[in-house]
Scaffold this active site. Sequence first.
Site, PDB file in Angstrom:
ATOM      1  N   ASP A  97      31.491   7.246  16.332  1.00  0.00           N
ATOM      2  CA  ASP A  97      31.879   5.907  15.890  1.00  0.00           C
ATOM      3  C   ASP A  97      33.403   5.793  15.848  1.00  0.00           C
ATOM      4  O   ASP A  97      34.095   6.709  15.378  1.00  0.00           O
ATOM      5  CB  ASP A  97      31.307   5.629  14.495  1.00  0.00           C
ATOM      6  CG  ASP A  97      31.502   4.185  14.060  1.00  0.00           C
ATOM      7  OD1 ASP A  97      30.657   3.354  14.417  1.00  0.00           O
ATOM      8  OD2 ASP A  97      32.512   3.910  13.370  1.00  0.00           O
ATOM      9  N   ASN A 128      39.967  -5.036  15.568  1.00  0.00           N
ATOM     10  CA  ASN A 128      39.629  -6.377  16.050  1.00  0.00           C
ATOM     11  C   ASN A 128      40.341  -7.455  15.249  1.00  0.00           C
ATOM     12  O   ASN A 128      40.859  -8.434  15.798  1.00  0.00           O
ATOM     13  CB  ASN A 128      38.117  -6.600  15.976  1.00  0.00           C
ATOM     14  CG  ASN A 128      37.384  -6.029  17.169  1.00  0.00           C
ATOM     15  OD1 ASN A 128      37.964  -5.881  18.246  1.00  0.00           O
ATOM     16  ND2 ASN A 128      36.114  -5.700  16.999  1.00  0.00           N
ATOM     17  N   HIS A 183      39.947  -9.250  19.782  1.00  0.00           N
ATOM     18  CA  HIS A 183      38.788  -8.619  20.428  1.00  0.00           C
ATOM     19  C   HIS A 183      39.099  -8.036  21.804  1.00  0.00           C
ATOM     20  O   HIS A 183      38.460  -7.077  22.237  1.00  0.00           O
ATOM     21  CB  HIS A 183      37.643  -9.626  20.530  1.00  0.00           C
ATOM     22  CG  HIS A 183      37.019  -9.950  19.206  1.00  0.00           C
ATOM     23  ND1 HIS A 183      36.115  -9.117  18.597  1.00  0.00           N
ATOM     24  CD2 HIS A 183      37.196 -10.988  18.349  1.00  0.00           C
ATOM     25  CE1 HIS A 183      35.738  -9.625  17.434  1.00  0.00           C
ATOM     26  NE2 HIS A 183      36.386 -10.780  17.257  1.00  0.00           N
ATOM     27  N   ASP A 237      38.131  -4.386  22.952  1.00  0.00           N
ATOM     28  CA  ASP A 237      37.409  -4.044  24.186  1.00  0.00           C
ATOM     29  C   ASP A 237      38.142  -2.953  24.964  1.00  0.00           C
ATOM     30  O   ASP A 237      37.516  -2.059  25.553  1.00  0.00           O
ATOM     31  CB  ASP A 237      37.258  -5.287  25.063  1.00  0.00           C
ATOM     32  CG  ASP A 237      36.242  -6.276  24.497  1.00  0.00           C
ATOM     33  OD1 ASP A 237      35.496  -5.892  23.563  1.00  0.00           O
ATOM     34  OD2 ASP A 237      36.206  -7.420  24.987  1.00  0.00           O
ATOM     35  N   GLU A 251      30.645  -0.452  18.095  1.00  0.00           N
ATOM     36  CA  GLU A 251      31.644   0.584  18.342  1.00  0.00           C
ATOM     37  C   GLU A 251      31.051   1.978  18.228  1.00  0.00           C
ATOM     38  O   GLU A 251      31.766   2.961  18.091  1.00  0.00           O
ATOM     39  CB  GLU A 251      32.815   0.441  17.357  1.00  0.00           C
ATOM     40  CG  GLU A 251      32.519   0.821  15.929  1.00  0.00           C
ATOM     41  CD  GLU A 251      31.932  -0.317  15.102  1.00  0.00           C
ATOM     42  OE1 GLU A 251      31.983  -0.238  13.878  1.00  0.00           O
ATOM     43  OE2 GLU A 251      31.433  -1.310  15.700  1.00  0.00           O
TER      44      GLU A 251
END
Length: 370
Positions: A240, A248, A253, A257, A283
């Site tokens: 994770d 974010n 975002h 990404d 994630e």
Amino acid sequence: MSNPVTDNEAKWIRKIWTSYWGILLFHDAAQLFSYWFLPYSAGPTEFYYYVLLKPTIVAGSAIASAWMIDAVAKRFTFYALISAGTVLAVTIIRLNTDIRIISALFLLPILVAVLFYRRRLMIFTALLQIAAFFLLLARSESYRSYLTAFDVISVPAFIVICALVAGILMIRGRELQKELYTAMSAKQELMVQYAIMSRQAKMDQLTGLYNQATFREHYAMALDYAAEGTRASFQLALLDIDDFKSINDTYGHLAGDAVLASVARTVKERLPASGVAARYGGEEFALLLFEPDVGEAVRACEAIRTAVSQLVFSELDGKGATVSVGVAAYEPGLDADALFERADARLYEAKRLGKNRTAHVPEAAGQPDA
């Protein structure tokens, strides 16, 4: 003079040469049978030399010459093949002029030419058969004696008609080849599209890793094999990205990404060859490792974690990102949910202990070890 001979055409050329020899030997055998067992007007010398030996040498030499031409000058192969067939046909016709239908043997080279779908070769073959007919007519009194005036006209006409029909068959054959090629190309394109769609259905588009559904399929198979004892035990790792929500919220975002894609790339680069990796959730990543023991699996995960910690992201103003990893080894009796819960608990343990670390369950212990 001619297009190059393809491998498939070369195969058929060899078969035709073999057929030529077979026709010649069959004809000789038929002549011997007729001489030995049926009324035959020729004496021994006349039969064995003029009927058997000499014609066999002539036709055999033509066939052998065609074979040598193919060996040294392949651009003349087809013409040599047709010429040898014409000599063979004329030889047999000349020896059997009393058989009225024997002139149909002029069609032998035409049938051979049809096999290769070459228009110029067909024209050459038809003209050669007409020339051979008139040459035989002029040189063989025996052949002339069995032909009527109608035959002198009808035989060349028959050759021309058969050549035209053969030409039509060749045109239709080429059309069928084109249609088949088009159909095969369309089928191949559909297969490629299906393969692409099938891959897309199994992959996460952002990371290029397997998606959750595909991972579950691999996970179920790994459990089945391990339970049956047909495959060595395996390890499940959950990875994770630390503080991803903050990334974010702070950088947007698109930056998130970019981090996801970079972490996924690092996972693929560092994952052992036998491993399976997937993006399991936002994630979170799931890994199947087939290492000899949990220690090896932890070392593999540590290599991934360390490599991720060394990444620098321009999207994060030059800052980096870290991951936490939880690892659990399969043990007999564990089902999918139980093993997953163990790995998830170790992931939570790694987060609780400060993040950017790997926690695991020692084999056959079931107790956490950070």
